[in-house]
Write a protein that holds these residues in place. Structure first.
Motif, short mmCIF file in Angstrom:
data_model
loop_
_atom_site.label_atom_id
_atom_site.label_comp_id
_atom_site.label_asym_id
_atom_site.label_seq_id
_atom_site.Cartn_x
_atom_site.Cartn_y
_atom_site.Cartn_z
N TYR A 1 0.87 -1.18 0.00
CA TYR A 1 0.00 0.00 0.00
C TYR A 1 0.90 1.23 0.00
CZ TYR A 1 -3.55 -3.38 1.38
OH TYR A 1 -4.40 -4.47 1.43
N ARG A 2 0.82 2.00 -1.08
CA ARG A 2 1.67 3.18 -1.22
C ARG A 2 0.85 4.44 -0.92
NH1 ARG A 2 4.56 1.44 -6.95
NH2 ARG A 2 6.40 0.39 -6.04
N PHE A 3 1.43 5.30 -0.08
CA PHE A 3 0.76 6.55 0.30
C PHE A 3 1.62 7.71 -0.21
CE2 PHE A 3 -0.09 3.19 3.33
CZ PHE A 3 -1.48 3.19 3.38
N TYR A 4 1.12 8.37 -1.24
CA TYR A 4 1.87 9.43 -1.90
C TYR A 4 1.77 10.73 -1.10
CZ TYR A 4 2.76 6.57 -6.02
OH TYR A 4 3.21 5.59 -6.88
N PRO A 5 2.68 11.66 -1.32
CA PRO A 5 2.70 12.90 -0.53
C PRO A 5 1.44 13.74 -0.74
CG PRO A 5 4.78 12.60 -1.72
CD PRO A 5 3.82 11.59 -2.26
N ASP B 1 -2.64 10.46 -2.88
CA ASP B 1 -3.03 9.29 -3.66
C ASP B 1 -2.65 8.01 -2.92
OD1 ASP B 1 -4.00 10.91 -5.62
OD2 ASP B 1 -2.27 10.72 -6.94
N LEU B 2 -3.52 7.01 -3.05
CA LEU B 2 -3.25 5.67 -2.54
C LEU B 2 -3.10 4.73 -3.72
CD1 LEU B 2 -3.20 3.36 -0.41
CD2 LEU B 2 -5.71 3.34 -0.54
N GLU B 3 -2.04 3.97 -3.72
CA GLU B 3 -1.80 2.99 -4.77
C GLU B 3 -1.61 1.61 -4.13
OE1 GLU B 3 0.86 2.86 -8.81
OE2 GLU B 3 1.95 3.26 -6.94
N TYR C 1 -9.26 12.71 -0.62
CA TYR C 1 -9.35 14.15 -0.39
C TYR C 1 -9.04 14.48 1.07
CZ TYR C 1 -11.08 14.59 -5.10
OH TYR C 1 -11.18 14.56 -6.48
N LYS C 2 -7.80 14.22 1.42
CA LYS C 2 -7.31 14.54 2.74
C LYS C 2 -5.79 14.52 2.70
CE LYS C 2 -9.44 11.05 4.57
NZ LYS C 2 -9.93 10.04 5.55
N SER C 3 -5.16 15.16 3.66
CA SER C 3 -3.70 15.13 3.76
C SER C 3 -3.25 13.73 4.15
CB SER C 3 -3.22 16.15 4.79
OG SER C 3 -3.59 17.47 4.41
N ARG C 4 -2.02 13.39 3.76
CA ARG C 4 -1.51 12.05 4.04
C ARG C 4 -1.30 11.86 5.54
NH1 ARG C 4 4.12 10.09 1.45
NH2 ARG C 4 4.92 11.72 2.83
N ASP C 5 -1.85 10.76 6.03
CA ASP C 5 -1.63 10.31 7.41
C ASP C 5 -1.63 8.79 7.34
OD1 ASP C 5 -1.79 9.44 10.04
OD2 ASP C 5 -3.10 11.08 10.68
N MET C 6 -0.44 8.20 7.17
CA MET C 6 -0.35 6.77 6.90
C MET C 6 -0.96 5.94 8.02
SD MET C 6 2.85 4.37 5.69
CE MET C 6 3.65 4.23 7.28
N ASN D 1 -5.26 2.41 9.54
CA ASN D 1 -6.33 2.09 10.50
C ASN D 1 -7.68 1.95 9.80
OD1 ASN D 1 -6.95 2.00 13.58
ND2 ASN D 1 -8.53 3.31 12.71
N ASP D 2 -7.94 2.82 8.83
CA ASP D 2 -9.20 2.74 8.07
C ASP D 2 -9.29 1.41 7.32
OD1 ASP D 2 -9.86 5.26 8.95
OD2 ASP D 2 -9.23 6.28 7.12
N LEU D 3 -8.17 0.98 6.74
CA LEU D 3 -8.15 -0.30 6.02
C LEU D 3 -8.34 -1.47 6.99
CD1 LEU D 3 -5.21 0.51 3.59
CD2 LEU D 3 -7.58 0.11 2.91
#
Length: 973
Positions: free
Chosen positions: A675-679, A703-705, A728-733, A738-740
């Motif tokens: 799971y990639r979390f882009y800036p 973006d999430l990839e 549509y939110k700032s990145r917070d890995m 946790n959502d996943l």
């Protein structure tokens, strides 16, 4: 097991014969637009949910218990224009949202209506200030048959009415008029509840009357009752909100609960309830008097309201409940609609009386006996020859296997002496590969199977399958089985359109049968393209019966996905029977007197994963897990999941990632992911994500990839990636992971061939709402074991059974049943019995139509963790109903009993709560695999709908099923 529960739940309604034909949804075909205003026209950016009330009298919900709502946002005057179905019941609910700095969505504001100032969420506000606050909302308002442009208020007082309308209806025609319990909305309870609350608080209406915004009190200059009602309403709402601000939401919840428990009454004065009217009125009057007003007309209105409140307070008695009652239904609905209401109850009772003898009066006189006699005859034939039929099926496989051995050896081996079907091996021609048996009664040959029916080549020279064609006849006892290929135009001189025999599916392409040792057989298909079954001893007698048609049964080969060294076993994958039962053997339908058709089609679930214990799965094996130790609940896979976090550069971006690596018994699983979390990126709001019509403002996204991970020689690497998802939110890995996790992405792991394993991740202590969250993730690789809690079984993606019975000179009868069941706990069933129909419509099942129609429809949906829903309905044409007044009438009648049962599960695994954005968010309540289901079948409740109106309910009370009607009367089922 819920599958057994479904039939138990249906039992009381079947006994009474309650049935029907409609879906549980609104029947309205037109819409009107209502002007819905929340609060005192002072709540901006409030989220308004618009929810239809179904024909069951219940709110429309999804399988997870969330309202099927359309959402709107209130403007600066608390207004939203909302289209709804006309002549129906609609519920509106207002909740708040907080400011979202990423999307610039504005948070909900409420105006301070307390002259001395408001204190909310630790912040102080002066009178008239707009407060960023969601405190105290959650109000509802329910409306029946709103008219276009009508203004509908949503306030704490409409919320009281909405709760009362669901819980009770006022039975005004009883000897002692009273509120009687319902548990559903109806047009009558909605109007009565609104009237009750209005009268209770001294208002003309709580739904159409505007509650004055006290900060703009100068607008109410007209000295009249209308202005005074609005000022009184606004003062009461302001006092209510002040109490909730001081005491918290639990205070409002307690008041509502007591109001319902006291059947729409409040305490006049005293402390035996959370709220007394005296205290509310005192606060309202005091606050109203403190409002600074210079206009004498406005002051006159205020004084009139204060005097009225004080006069009523003077008459209140300590520890006494109010004793108000709603206006009469005739005055609320109008005389014509009231008379329809009375007549509807009478018709409902008359139809239920008729349905209590449902078994004798659903069919016309004499038909039931003919139908029963016919079905008994068919059943007796099946019972008598069940063992013989099993012998025939087994013989077919043995014939194909014997031919296979003959072909590979170039000559036939000695046959098994236990084969009762075999009388002689006549000949085997190795040159032509034709086998003849039983004095020429059976002929066996082979040809390349045409498995690609979409191309132009109907006679391929090679493919992945070979048809072993078996034609002729086999006998078992008195049962004769005749089989042939299907031919073009039903002429044996023409081309074969479908072979009969056994189709062998090979790993590699073949031109003839090959040894499975070098070219593995991946599947078998039993094919009877044109068969006939009959008892030779009954030909020419009164019990002569023949079954003809086609049949196909496909066995799919599987190995244990975690052990490729296991032997190939074969699952039942697909079965199709298209048959006809006639009373004349070999007549080609011309001489039938009575006959029926039968269609059965089933597709197994998990046929490519489930590994059966025996070489060939049996029909009795459905829903039963493999009993081997590795396949049973409780099996532990050590180190099933390993995760690690890190940072990598993708393109020019510094990307945070989470690797979830799944491995079972040394086999890397396909569901392993990165799971990639882009800036975070600031960009213009081109899509107006916050709905404020400003597409130039700056919002923050990331973006999430999701990528597939594969393992080679102990090294995991990305093999491919799916399209990116924009969040549509700032990145917070940590929050994103946790959502996943909440959605079960990492805690419930599907292991092919085994089932679902639970992985227990470390969690933090529950928050104030009882929600769990993941502990901060480790920066080093961490592994967890998995425990099998839901073993994979051979289930049913779909099973369809359709049968039509046509008796001489009688109308037709059709039964159509559709079942979907991944396992024995989660399934859906729809069944329809139609009689005397002139046409058919197709939905989930075939439904009869026509002017003389009688029809029963049953549906049950247990594919939910929280509840079961369904319906049982009947439609009868031209029913003569005997009414209470001694008259009778003949009308087409439809009665539906809608099932609703909440499962009693413990602990509650999760629930959906209101999110900060005004939507829903998942709240995990228990970090464990399973929960206990303590549901009692007697807790089911059925809501009665007669001709699209709810008139009562059926529930089990002290061991007896009781029908309670909306007029307060009742009877046993």
């Amino acid at each position: 097991m819920r599958l057994a529960r479904a039939f138990l739940l249906s039992l009381p309604v079947f006994v009474a014969g309650l049935s029907g034909c409609s879906n549980d949804s609104s029947s309205s075909s037109s819409t009107v637009t209502l002007k819905v205003q929340v609060g005192q026209e002072d709540i901006e950016f409030g989220v308004i949910r618009s929810v239809p009330v179904l024909e069951s009298g219940l709110l429309s919900e999804d399988a997870e218990g969330r309202l099927n709502a359309t959402t709107y946002v209130s403007d600066e005057e608390g207004l939203a224009e909302i289209p709804v179905a006309s002549a129906e019941i609609q519920l509106f609910e207002v909740i708040g949202r907080v400011t979202d700095t990423d999307t610039t969505a504005e948070g909900t504001t409420q105006r301070c209506q307390w002259v001395a100032g408001c204190s909310v969420d630790g912040n102080d506000y002066v009178f008239g200030a707009d407060m960023l606050s969601v405190t105290g909302l959650g109000w509802q308002s329910v409306v029946y048959d709103g008219s276009s442009g009508e203004q509908i208020r949503v306030t704490p007082l409409t919320d009281l009415a909405a709760q009362l309308a669901f819980s009770y209806v006022y039975a005004e025609d009883l000897d002692t008029p009273q509120w009687v319990e319902t548990g559903y909305y109806s047009a009558y309870s909605v109007e009565q509840a609104l009237s009750q609350v209005a009268i209770l608080f001294g208002l003309d209406s709580v739904q159409s009357r505007e509650p004055a915004d006290l900060t703009q009190i100068s607008e109410w200059r007209s000295v009249n009752a209308s202005s005074q009602y609005s000022i009184r309403y606004g003062a009461l709402v302001a006092a209510w909100k002040h109490l909730v601000e001081d005491n918290g939401q639990s205070y409002a919840d307690a008041v509502v609960a007591e109001f319902i428990a006291d059947k729409g009454q409040l305490l006049e004065k005293g402390t035996s309830r959370t709220l007394a009217l005296y205290d509310l009125y005192d606060l309202a009057a005091t606050n109203l008097q403190a409002v600074s007003v210079s206009n004498s007309k406005v002051q006159s209105n205020i004084q009139a309201v204060v005097s009225g409140l004080q006069a009523e307070m003077a008459g209140f008695e300590s520890d006494v409940l109010t004793s108000v009652a709603p206006a009469s239904l005739s005055s609320l609905l109008g005389q014509s609609e009231y008379e329809d209401f009375v007549l509807g109850i009478q018709r409902t009772k008359a139809f239920i009386t008729l349905m209590k003898d449902y078994g004798n009066n659903f069919f016309e006189d004499g038909y039931k006996e003919q139908l029963q006699a016919y079905l008994q005859l068919v059943d007796s034939v099946g019972d008598e020859h069940a063992e013989n039929l099993n012998t025939v099926v087994q013989s077919y496989r043995e014939i194909a296997g014997f031919y296979y051995d003959c072909y590979l050896a170039g000559a036939c081996p000695t046959p098994d002496v236990s084969w009762a079907w075999l009388t002689s091996v006549d000949s085997y021609n190795a040159a032509t590969a034709v086998l003849t048996l039983n004095g020429g009664e059976l002929r066996v040959a082979q040809q390349v199977a045409d498995v690609n029916t979409t191309d132009d080549d109907d006679e391929p020279t090679s493919s992945h399958a070979i048809d072993v064609m078996i034609t002729g006849q086999v006998s078992a006892g008195n049962l004769r089985f005749e089989i042939d290929n299907a031919y073009e135009n039903d002429d044996p001189d023409n081309d074969i359109t479908s072979t009969s025999g056994v189709r062998y599916y090979f790993t590699n392409e073949v031109s003839a049968l090959e040894d499975a040792a070098s070219n593995e057989i991946l599947g078998y298909e039993l094919r009877w393209s044109d068969f006939a079954l009959y008892d030779v001893t009954t030909v020419g007698t009164a019990t002569e019966t023949e079954v003809t048609g086609s049949f196909r049964l496909f066995y799919r080969g599987v190995r244990d996905p975690l052990n490729e060294a296991t032997a190939l076993h074969f699952n039942i994958d697909t079965v199709v029977l298209n048959g006809r039962i006639s009373d004349v053997v070999g007549d080609d339908s011309e001489d039938d007197v009575d006959y029926s058709t039968v269609y059965v089609a089933g597709v197994a679930a998990n046929a490519s994963d489930y590994y059966p214990e025996s070489e060939f799965a049996s029909f009795n094996g459905f829903f039963n897990p493999n009993a081997s130790a590795d396949f049973t609940a409780g099996d532990i896979i050590a180190g099933l999941l390993t995760y690690q976090t890190g940072t990598e550069t993708v393109g020019s971006s510094s990307v945070q990632y989470l690797d979830v690596m799944l491995e079972a018994e040394g086999v890397a699983l396909d569901d392993s992911r990165r799971y990639r979390f882009y800036p975070t990126v600031a960009r213009e709001d081109e899509n107006d994500i916050d709905g404020d019509d400003d597409t130039d403002e700056i919002i923050y996204t990331h973006d999430l990839e999701i990528c597939d991970l594969t393992e080679s020689a102990g090294v995991w690497a990305v093999s491919s990636c799916y399209p990116k998802q924009r969040l549509y939110k700032s990145r917070d890995m940590q929050q994103a992971i946790n959502d996943l996790w909440e959605a079960g992405a990492f805690s419930r792991v599907e292991v092919p061939g085994r089932g679902t394993y639970f992985v227990e991740w470390p969690v933090n202590a529950a928050d104030s709402q009882g929600c769990l969250s993941l502990e901060t993730l480790s920066t080093t690789a961490t592994s967890f074991d998995g425990v099998l809690y839901d073993p994979v079984v051979l289930g049913l993606t779909n099973l369809r059974f359709t049968s039509e019975v046509l008796l001489e000179d009688e109308p037709a009868t059709l039964l159509d049943v559709s079942v979907a069941a991944e396992d024995s706990e989660r399934y859906t069933v729809v069944a329809a019995l139609s009689h005397d129909y002139s046409g058919l419509t197709s939905d989930e099942v075939y439904l009869g139509t026509g002017s003389a129609l009688d029809r029963v429809v049953v549906s049950y949906d247990g594919d939910s963790n929280f509840s079961a829903t369904g319906s049982l309905s009947v439609f009868k044409d031209g029913v003569s109903l005997s009414l209470d007044d001694g008259t009778s009438e003949t009308i087409d009648s439809s009665l539906t009993a809608f099932l609703n049962q909440e499962f009693d599960i413990s602990p509650l695994p999760y629930e959906y709560i209101d999110s900060d954005s005004g939507g829903y968010e998942l709240c995990v309540k228990a970090n464990q695999a399973e929960w206990t289901d303590n549901t009692d079948t007697d807790s089911a409740v059925y809501h009665l709908n007669f001709r699209d109106v709810v008139y009562g309910r059926i529930a089990n009370e002290s061991g007896a099923w009781i029908i309670r009607y909306i007029d307060g009367t009742w009877e046993t089922l």
